[in-house]
Scaffold this motif. Structure first.
Motif, PDB file in Angstrom:
ATOM      1  N   ALA A   3       8.381   0.126   3.863  1.00 61.07           N
ATOM      2  CA  ALA A   3       8.925  -0.535   2.478  1.00 61.07           C
ATOM      3  C   ALA A   3       9.935   0.437   1.996  1.00 61.07           C
ATOM      4  O   ALA A   3      10.265   1.644   2.147  1.00 61.07           O
ATOM      5  N   THR A   4      10.930  -0.262   1.279  1.00 62.45           N
ATOM      6  CA  THR A   4      12.155   0.449   0.525  1.00 62.45           C
ATOM      7  C   THR A   4      11.752   1.114  -0.799  1.00 62.45           C
ATOM      8  O   THR A   4      12.385   2.027  -1.275  1.00 62.45           O
ATOM      9  N   GLY A  39       8.525  -6.738  -5.362  1.00 60.26           N
ATOM     10  CA  GLY A  39       9.757  -7.693  -4.648  1.00 60.26           C
ATOM     11  C   GLY A  39       9.624  -7.592  -3.212  1.00 60.26           C
ATOM     12  O   GLY A  39       8.888  -6.675  -2.793  1.00 60.26           O
ATOM     13  N   HIS A  40      10.316  -8.339  -2.637  1.00 57.33           N
ATOM     14  CA  HIS A  40      10.424  -8.118  -1.054  1.00 57.33           C
ATOM     15  C   HIS A  40      10.674  -6.790  -0.652  1.00 57.33           C
ATOM     16  O   HIS A  40      11.464  -6.361  -1.341  1.00 57.33           O
ATOM     17  N   ASP A  41       9.997  -6.373   0.322  1.00 57.67           N
ATOM     18  CA  ASP A  41      10.253  -4.756   0.772  1.00 57.67           C
ATOM     19  C   ASP A  41       9.751  -3.708  -0.047  1.00 57.67           C
ATOM     20  O   ASP A  41       9.930  -2.763   0.083  1.00 57.67           O
ATOM     21  N   GLU A  42       9.259  -4.211  -1.274  1.00 58.73           N
ATOM     22  CA  GLU A  42       8.773  -3.282  -1.927  1.00 58.73           C
ATOM     23  C   GLU A  42       6.940  -3.095  -2.005  1.00 58.73           C
ATOM     24  O   GLU A  42       6.308  -4.159  -1.876  1.00 58.73           O
ATOM     25  N   ARG A  81      -1.058  -8.751  -6.678  1.00 58.20           N
ATOM     26  CA  ARG A  81       0.215  -8.504  -6.686  1.00 58.20           C
ATOM     27  C   ARG A  81       0.887  -8.501  -7.868  1.00 58.20           C
ATOM     28  O   ARG A  81       0.677  -9.957  -8.186  1.00 58.20           O
ATOM     29  N   ARG A 122      -0.111  -5.793  -0.999  1.00 58.76           N
ATOM     30  CA  ARG A 122       0.820  -6.161  -0.226  1.00 58.76           C
ATOM     31  C   ARG A 122       1.495  -7.617  -0.279  1.00 58.76           C
ATOM     32  O   ARG A 122       0.717  -8.241  -1.213  1.00 58.76           O
ATOM     33  N   GLU A 123       2.393  -7.919  -0.103  1.00 59.67           N
ATOM     34  CA  GLU A 123       3.015  -9.270  -0.438  1.00 59.67           C
ATOM     35  C   GLU A 123       1.963 -10.150   0.260  1.00 59.67           C
ATOM     36  O   GLU A 123       1.335 -10.139   1.080  1.00 59.67           O
ATOM     37  N   GLY A 124       2.046 -11.251  -0.934  1.00 56.49           N
ATOM     38  CA  GLY A 124       0.704 -12.259  -0.444  1.00 56.49           C
ATOM     39  C   GLY A 124      -0.282 -12.068  -1.246  1.00 56.49           C
ATOM     40  O   GLY A 124      -1.106 -13.080  -1.332  1.00 56.49           O
TER      41      GLY A 124
END
Length: 150
Positions: free
Chosen positions: A102-103, A65-68, A61, A55-57
Motif C-alpha cells: 500500500a502507498t 482510495g486505490h492503493d491505500e 471501507r 481492504r478495497e471492496g
C-alpha cells in the motif's frame, strides 16, 4: 470483541440506544466482511483491544482510495488503555499494509478522540482536513493519513 469495542467507544456515543452501538458491537460482520484483529495478553485469552482492517471492496471501507490501506474501530478495553495495546494494533496495521505494498494508510476519527490523535501523530499520521467528512448529518469525522512510500 464487540463488547470491548462498545466499551471503548461508550463516551463517544449517545448511550445504549444510539444506533451506532449495534454497529460497534457487530464484530462478526467485521470479521466476515473485513479483517478483524484482536490483542490478547501473552498468557491469556482476555480481549484487550481490536482493530478492523478494511481492504478495497470491503463494505466497512469509508475513506481509502486505490492503493491505500484503511483501518477502523481501533478499540482498547477501558482497563487496558494507556498500556501500549492501541499502539501495538496500529503498528500491526502499518506492518500489514507495508507488506501488501500500500502507498498509504488512511482512517477517520471523531474530533473528540484526542488520545487516539496523539497516538496517530506520534506514529507519523498527518491530518488531512480535505478528506474530513460527515457519515450522517450531525457527526463530523476528521481524517488522518500515513504515507508508506518515501
Amino acid at each position: 470483541m464487540g463488547e470491548v469495542t462498545v466499551a471503548a467507544y461508550e463516551s463517544f456515543t449517545l448511550g445504549p440506544t444510539d444506533p451506532y452501538v449495534e454497529h460497534l458491537r457487530n464484530a462478526a460482520a467485521r470479521d466476515l466482511e473485513a479483517e478483524l484483529w484482536v490483542a490478547t495478553p501473552d498468557n491469556g485469552d482476555e480481549i484487550l483491544g481490536t482493530v478492523t482492517i478494511c481492504r478495497e471492496g470491503s463494505p466497512w471501507r469509508e475513506l481509502g482510495g486505490h492503493d491505500e490501506g484503511e483501518f477502523r474501530m481501533l478499540a482498547v478495553a477501558p482497563g487496558a488503555q494507556r498500556s501500549g495495546v492501541g499502539e501495538a494494533l496500529v503498528r500491526l496495521v502499518m506492518d500489514r499494509f507495508r507488506e501488501e505494498g500500500a502507498t498509504a494508510i488512511v482512517m477517520s476519527s471523531l474530533p473528540q478522540m484526542a488520545d487516539a490523535h496523539r497516538l496517530y501523530e506520534r506514529l507519523g499520521f498527518e491530518r488531512t482536513p480535505e478528506r474530513d467528512w460527515k457519515p450522517v448529518p450531525h457527526v463530523q469525522l476528521i481524517a488522518y493519513r500515513l504515507d508508506l512510500v518515501a
